[in-house]
Design a protein around this motif. Structure first.
Motif, mmCIF file in Angstrom:
data_model
loop_
_atom_site.group_PDB
_atom_site.id
_atom_site.type_symbol
_atom_site.label_atom_id
_atom_site.label_comp_id
_atom_site.label_asym_id
_atom_site.label_seq_id
_atom_site.Cartn_x
_atom_site.Cartn_y
_atom_site.Cartn_z
ATOM 1 N N ARG A 111 0.842 -1.202 0.000
ATOM 2 C CA ARG A 111 0.000 0.000 0.000
ATOM 3 C C ARG A 111 0.878 1.252 0.000
ATOM 4 O O ARG A 111 1.934 1.285 0.632
ATOM 5 C CB ARG A 111 -0.908 0.032 1.239
ATOM 6 N N ARG A 116 -2.637 7.956 7.386
ATOM 7 C CA ARG A 116 -2.686 8.174 5.946
ATOM 8 C C ARG A 116 -2.364 9.632 5.580
ATOM 9 O O ARG A 116 -1.755 9.909 4.539
ATOM 10 C CB ARG A 116 -4.065 7.811 5.408
ATOM 11 N N GLU A 141 -6.662 -1.973 7.624
ATOM 12 C CA GLU A 141 -6.797 -0.656 7.011
ATOM 13 C C GLU A 141 -8.076 0.013 7.476
ATOM 14 O O GLU A 141 -9.131 -0.625 7.562
ATOM 15 C CB GLU A 141 -6.834 -0.784 5.484
#
Length: 350
Positions: A158, A233, A174
């Motif tokens: 990722r 993120r 996630e």
């Protein structure tokens, strides 16, 4: 050390170094490795090829199958390798890809109720097959290992805040805000085996970014790597996820092992663990430490962990040479795995 800052730009020079220590194809095993593998095989490898976790109700894991296959190949034990691979292929196959289901539970109707994978198991299974294909000139092993490696690249990487991360499994790690990783899954010598067999720039990115991650992922009084790590993120900031105890323990102890095996003993995570294990304030080598409170676990490290710690300290020249015994008293599954992986790392440098 509290919440870690966002990532800096990766250092490109570290990527190639992170793929060091790759096991030599067809290397002759050391006497110590042969003895250690013989004991592990006797204690944990069933006649049908299933590796049993004696400390966890005799379940089996893809990681255990992968470790056994890898060590069987390193010991040039083709019969045991084929037993373990045959059982793995029969019971842990996933219909949608070439990854392996993570757990087998004996003595129940559906022995594999959860078909999610465990990435460390897939890495070692793939590397074992690739090395076995070269040792015994078996294209079928090579093809199977390469197919797993390609699915690792396809399904388990990722991009987060400009860095390539390795998922611990395809599902369950996630959220909209973060990705959880397991630092001990960055087995750099094993990544090197896969990168040589299935060339792709993504391996170099994964290794280089993984090394950068380990440089930042250090918590608590001793600056240790955690068992589990959350990566934001938005900006790549690191924190300890609440889903697991915030510890340096049974998973994270493999971080310094893989770093030293790859020739990266001077990395901060390896140096920090050496300082922790050699701290004179410890009355015994602790099994774990809480990275949020610095509380030391109340019981001693297992023999396998002590052998691993001795190997790491030896690589840094901090203690007289300490080697894990090849012939040792019966121990539980995971402690024996740590001892066997340490013997494998030593054998590569012999």
């Amino acid at each position: 050390m509290g919440r870690a800052p966002a990532a800096a730009s990766p250092v490109s020079g570290g990527a190639g170094a992170a793929l060091g220590g790759v096991p030599q194809a067809g290397a002759a095993p050391s006497a110590a490795l042969l003895a250690g593998w013989g004991r592990f095989r006797q204690d944990f490898l069933r006649p049908e090829g299933r590796v049993v976790d004696t400390g966890n109700q005799n379940v089996s894991h893809s990681e255990g199958q992968g470790w056994a296959m890898f060590c069987a190949e390193r010991a040039a034990d083709r019969a045991s390798f084929e037993l373990a691979w045959g059982w793995t292929r029969r019971w842990l196959t996933r219909p949608q890809d070439r990854l392996a289901a993570w757990r087998y539970i004996p003595d129940q109707g559906d022995s594999v109720p959860d078909r999610n994978n465990a990435t460390d198991g897939d890495l070692f299974i793939a590397a074992a097959l690739l090395l076995a294909g070269r040792r015994w000139q078996q294209p079928g092993f090579t093809e199977a290992g390469a197919a797993i490696a390609r699915d690792i690249l396809r399904l388990l990487l990722r991009q987060v805040a400009g860095s390539t991360l390795l998922l611990p499994a395809q599902h369950g790690f996630e959220t909209a805000d973060s990705v959880t990783v397991n630092p001990s899954y960055y087995a750099f010598p094993i990544l090197g085996v896969l990168a040589r067999a299935v060339p792709d720039p993504a391996w170099l990115a994964l290794a280089g970014d993984g090394l950068q991650l380990l440089r930042r992922a250090r918590f608590g009084r001793w600056g240790l790597p955690p068992d589990w790590l959350s990566v934001a993120r938005a900006d790549g900031a690191l924190s300890l996820p609440g889903r697991w105890p915030p510890r340096f323990s049974y998973d994270a102890v493999r971080v310094p092992l893989y770093l030293c095996w790859a020739g990266l003993a001077d990395e901060p995570a390896a140096l920090a663990t050496a300082r922790f294990w050699s701290d004179p304030a410890h009355r015994q080598w602790p099994a774990w430490v809480d990275l949020a409170t610095d509380r030391i676990g109340p019981y001693a490290a297992t023999p396998g962990l002590r052998g691993l710690a001795g190997y790491v300290l030896e690589q840094l020249g901090q203690v007289p040479p300490t080697r894990p015994a090849a012939s040792f008293a019966p121990d539980d599954y995971y402690s024996s795995v740590l001892r066997l992986l340490t013997l494998t790392a030593l054998s590569e440098k012999a």
